[in-house]
Design a protein around this motif. Structure first.
Motif, PDB file in Angstrom:
ATOM      1  N   GLU A  25      20.058   8.114  12.921  1.00 48.48           N
ATOM      2  CA  GLU A  25      21.462   8.461  13.125  1.00 48.48           C
ATOM      3  C   GLU A  25      22.343   8.051  11.948  1.00 48.48           C
ATOM      4  O   GLU A  25      23.491   8.498  11.848  1.00 48.48           O
ATOM      5  CB  GLU A  25      21.963   7.851  14.429  1.00 48.48           C
ATOM      6  CG  GLU A  25      21.333   8.531  15.654  1.00 48.48           C
ATOM      7  CD  GLU A  25      21.752   7.919  16.977  1.00 48.48           C
ATOM      8  OE1 GLU A  25      22.308   6.789  16.958  1.00 48.48           O
ATOM      9  OE2 GLU A  25      21.520   8.560  18.026  1.00 48.48           O
ATOM     10  N   VAL A  26      21.808   7.233  11.044  1.00 48.82           N
ATOM     11  CA  VAL A  26      22.536   6.914   9.812  1.00 48.82           C
ATOM     12  C   VAL A  26      22.524   8.106   8.860  1.00 48.82           C
ATOM     13  O   VAL A  26      23.501   8.374   8.166  1.00 48.82           O
ATOM     14  CB  VAL A  26      21.925   5.676   9.119  1.00 48.82           C
ATOM     15  CG1 VAL A  26      22.530   5.478   7.725  1.00 48.82           C
ATOM     16  CG2 VAL A  26      22.137   4.431   9.957  1.00 48.82           C
ATOM     17  N   VAL A  27      21.423   8.847   8.833  1.00 51.46           N
ATOM     18  CA  VAL A  27      21.275   9.946   7.873  1.00 51.46           C
ATOM     19  C   VAL A  27      21.465  11.328   8.497  1.00 51.46           C
ATOM     20  O   VAL A  27      21.613  12.315   7.779  1.00 51.46           O
ATOM     21  CB  VAL A  27      19.896   9.882   7.176  1.00 51.46           C
ATOM     22  CG1 VAL A  27      19.757   8.583   6.399  1.00 51.46           C
ATOM     23  CG2 VAL A  27      18.754  10.023   8.165  1.00 51.46           C
ATOM     24  N   GLY A  28      21.476  11.391   9.829  1.00 49.80           N
ATOM     25  CA  GLY A  28      21.575  12.681  10.487  1.00 49.80           C
ATOM     26  C   GLY A  28      22.703  12.769  11.483  1.00 49.80           C
ATOM     27  O   GLY A  28      23.131  11.758  12.048  1.00 49.80           O
ATOM     28  N   LYS A  29      23.183  13.969  11.698  1.00 54.95           N
ATOM     29  CA  LYS A  29      24.238  14.207  12.680  1.00 54.95           C
ATOM     30  C   LYS A  29      23.654  14.653  14.016  1.00 54.95           C
ATOM     31  O   LYS A  29      24.186  14.348  15.078  1.00 54.95           O
ATOM     32  CB  LYS A  29      25.189  15.287  12.145  1.00 54.95           C
ATOM     33  CG  LYS A  29      26.392  15.570  13.025  1.00 54.95           C
ATOM     34  CD  LYS A  29      27.303  16.596  12.377  1.00 54.95           C
ATOM     35  CE  LYS A  29      28.525  16.873  13.240  1.00 54.95           C
ATOM     36  NZ  LYS A  29      29.427  17.896  12.610  1.00 54.95           N
ATOM     37  N   THR A  30      22.558  15.393  13.963  1.00 52.93           N
ATOM     38  CA  THR A  30      21.883  15.873  15.169  1.00 52.93           C
ATOM     39  C   THR A  30      20.457  15.355  15.149  1.00 52.93           C
ATOM     40  O   THR A  30      19.675  15.724  14.269  1.00 52.93           O
ATOM     41  CB  THR A  30      21.871  17.413  15.230  1.00 52.93           C
ATOM     42  OG1 THR A  30      23.216  17.898  15.167  1.00 52.93           O
ATOM     43  CG2 THR A  30      21.205  17.902  16.501  1.00 52.93           C
ATOM     44  N   VAL A  31      20.118  14.486  16.091  1.00 50.42           N
ATOM     45  CA  VAL A  31      18.779  13.893  16.159  1.00 50.42           C
ATOM     46  C   VAL A  31      18.210  14.219  17.533  1.00 50.42           C
ATOM     47  O   VAL A  31      18.733  13.778  18.556  1.00 50.42           O
ATOM     48  CB  VAL A  31      18.832  12.366  15.953  1.00 50.42           C
ATOM     49  CG1 VAL A  31      17.426  11.764  16.057  1.00 50.42           C
ATOM     50  CG2 VAL A  31      19.464  12.029  14.600  1.00 50.42           C
ATOM     51  N   VAL A  32      17.108  14.980  17.559  1.00 51.32           N
ATOM     52  CA  VAL A  32      16.544  15.425  18.831  1.00 51.32           C
ATOM     53  C   VAL A  32      15.037  15.162  18.845  1.00 51.32           C
ATOM     54  O   VAL A  32      14.317  15.564  17.923  1.00 51.32           O
ATOM     55  CB  VAL A  32      16.804  16.924  19.077  1.00 51.32           C
ATOM     56  CG1 VAL A  32      16.213  17.348  20.418  1.00 51.32           C
ATOM     57  CG2 VAL A  32      18.302  17.227  19.041  1.00 51.32           C
ATOM     58  N   HIS A  33      14.581  14.488  19.900  1.00 50.01           N
ATOM     59  CA  HIS A  33      13.152  14.262  20.107  1.00 50.01           C
ATOM     60  C   HIS A  33      12.586  15.519  20.754  1.00 50.01           C
ATOM     61  O   HIS A  33      12.939  15.854  21.885  1.00 50.01           O
ATOM     62  CB  HIS A  33      12.947  13.042  21.003  1.00 50.01           C
ATOM     63  CG  HIS A  33      11.519  12.664  21.193  1.00 50.01           C
ATOM     64  ND1 HIS A  33      11.108  11.784  22.165  1.00 50.01           N
ATOM     65  CD2 HIS A  33      10.387  13.036  20.530  1.00 50.01           C
ATOM     66  CE1 HIS A  33       9.794  11.627  22.100  1.00 50.01           C
ATOM     67  NE2 HIS A  33       9.340  12.376  21.107  1.00 50.01           N
ATOM     68  N   VAL A  34      11.693  16.211  20.031  1.00 52.28           N
ATOM     69  CA  VAL A  34      11.250  17.524  20.488  1.00 52.28           C
ATOM     70  C   VAL A  34       9.834  17.529  21.053  1.00 52.28           C
ATOM     71  O   VAL A  34       9.349  18.586  21.493  1.00 52.28           O
ATOM     72  CB  VAL A  34      11.357  18.563  19.348  1.00 52.28           C
ATOM     73  CG1 VAL A  34      12.798  18.764  18.951  1.00 52.28           C
ATOM     74  CG2 VAL A  34      10.506  18.157  18.143  1.00 52.28           C
ATOM     75  N   GLY A  35       9.155  16.369  21.074  1.00 45.87           N
ATOM     76  CA  GLY A  35       7.811  16.349  21.635  1.00 45.87           C
ATOM     77  C   GLY A  35       6.914  15.337  20.960  1.00 45.87           C
ATOM     78  O   GLY A  35       7.384  14.442  20.246  1.00 45.87           O
TER      79      GLY A  35
END
Length: 301
Positions: free
Chosen positions: A152-162
């Protein structure tokens, strides 16, 4: 504060490592080209003389490397991460590689007592510089949760996809969509110019309707300005389209449009444009209509 070894300080890795350092983490960077560590040092990080030097004492090892063989070598080679990282170290691979390779490397890391997630990113150089990346994450729930504060420091959208490898599968789909959008945007611009349309005005109105997209917003101005300085190189998108076509074949999935776009990307690379931004796909589209050249891509006098 977390001690992070960051291996790969190129167009994407360098700003990401800098963000982590500015967030208060102890970031030790390594790149095969030593001078690439200077921006990280200026941001408060440190430079290592080698991969093993960076990894020793690190709680987290982050990778941002060009391709599957590079990641495999850095992880499993004689001087690799698996040989030098402490048990329990969390490995975050931000690279874009084959899904099957990502899953296999995660299994090897687990056998060595390490934790590994695949976390490829989308957003290009601008997204990396602005800490606005979209990050698609594959791995074990607990490992993804442990990595999330850093992601979350480097990204705006963080999603665990599997599970392991899933992040790379979603990234392959992302690259398929992006390349297809660039190809169609390029065709539209060639079409509009052939009919004498005001291109900036056309782009403005297209962006306000259903044809609008992040690709149109970010790439149309580069194409119209003949600005193909790399944010994401054709060479890398060519590699990614190879991942798409290979993974689709393995799954028995037909990607007729994607296969055509992969050939257009390959043709752009073969024409000598591999080091340019992937918006340079326009140059190939323009040439097919006899409207492009090495010095003028819009067919203007």
């Amino acid at each position: 504060m977390t001690t992070i070894a960051f291996i790969g300080l190129g167009i994407m890795g360098s700003p990401m490592a800098q963000h982590l350092a500015r967030a208060g983490h102890d970031v030790v960077g390594f790149d095969a080209t030593p001078e690439k560590a200077k921006p990280l040092i200026d941001a408060g990080g440190r430079a290592a003389d080698s991969g093993p030097d960076a990894v020793r004492g690190a709680e987290v090892v982050a990778l941002m490397l060009p391709d599957s063989p590079d990641v495999t070598d850095v992880l499993t080679g004689e001087d690799g991460v698996l040989a030098h990282a402490a048990p329990g170290t969390l490995v975050i691979d931000f690279s874009t590689i084959r899904p099957d390779v990502a899953a296999g490397l995660a299994a090897e890391a687990a056998a060595a007592g390490l934790r590994m997630i695949d976390a490829p990113v989308s957003g290009g150089q601008a997204g990396a510089e602005n800490a606005a990346l979209s990050i698609m994450v594959g791995g074990v729930d607990a490992d993804v949760a442990a990595a999330r504060p850093l992601l979350e420091v480097v990204g705006k959208t963080v999603v665990h996809v599997g599970p392991s490898g899933a992040g790379q599968t979603v990234k392959a789909a992302n690259q398929l969509i992006v390349a297809g959008n660039i190809a169609l945007l390029s065709e539209a611009l060639v079409f509009l110019e052939a009919h004498g349309a005001d291109l900036p005005a056309a782009v403005e109105v297209l962006g306000g309707g259903l044809a609008g997209s992040a690709v149109l917003n970010q790439k149309a101005s580069k194409i119209l300005g003949d600005d193909f300085a790399p944010g994401f190189r054709i060479d890398l998108h060519h590699k990614d389209m190879g991942i798409v076509t290979s993974a689709a074949r393995e799954a028995g999935v037909a990607t007729p449009v994607g296969s055509l776009v992969a050939q257009l990307v390959a043709a752009t690379r073969a024409a000598g444009d591999g080091g340019l931004d992937h918006s340079a796909l326009y140059r190939t589209i323009a040439r097919l209509s006899g409207r492009g050249s090495d010095t003028q891509t819009h067919g203007r006098p």
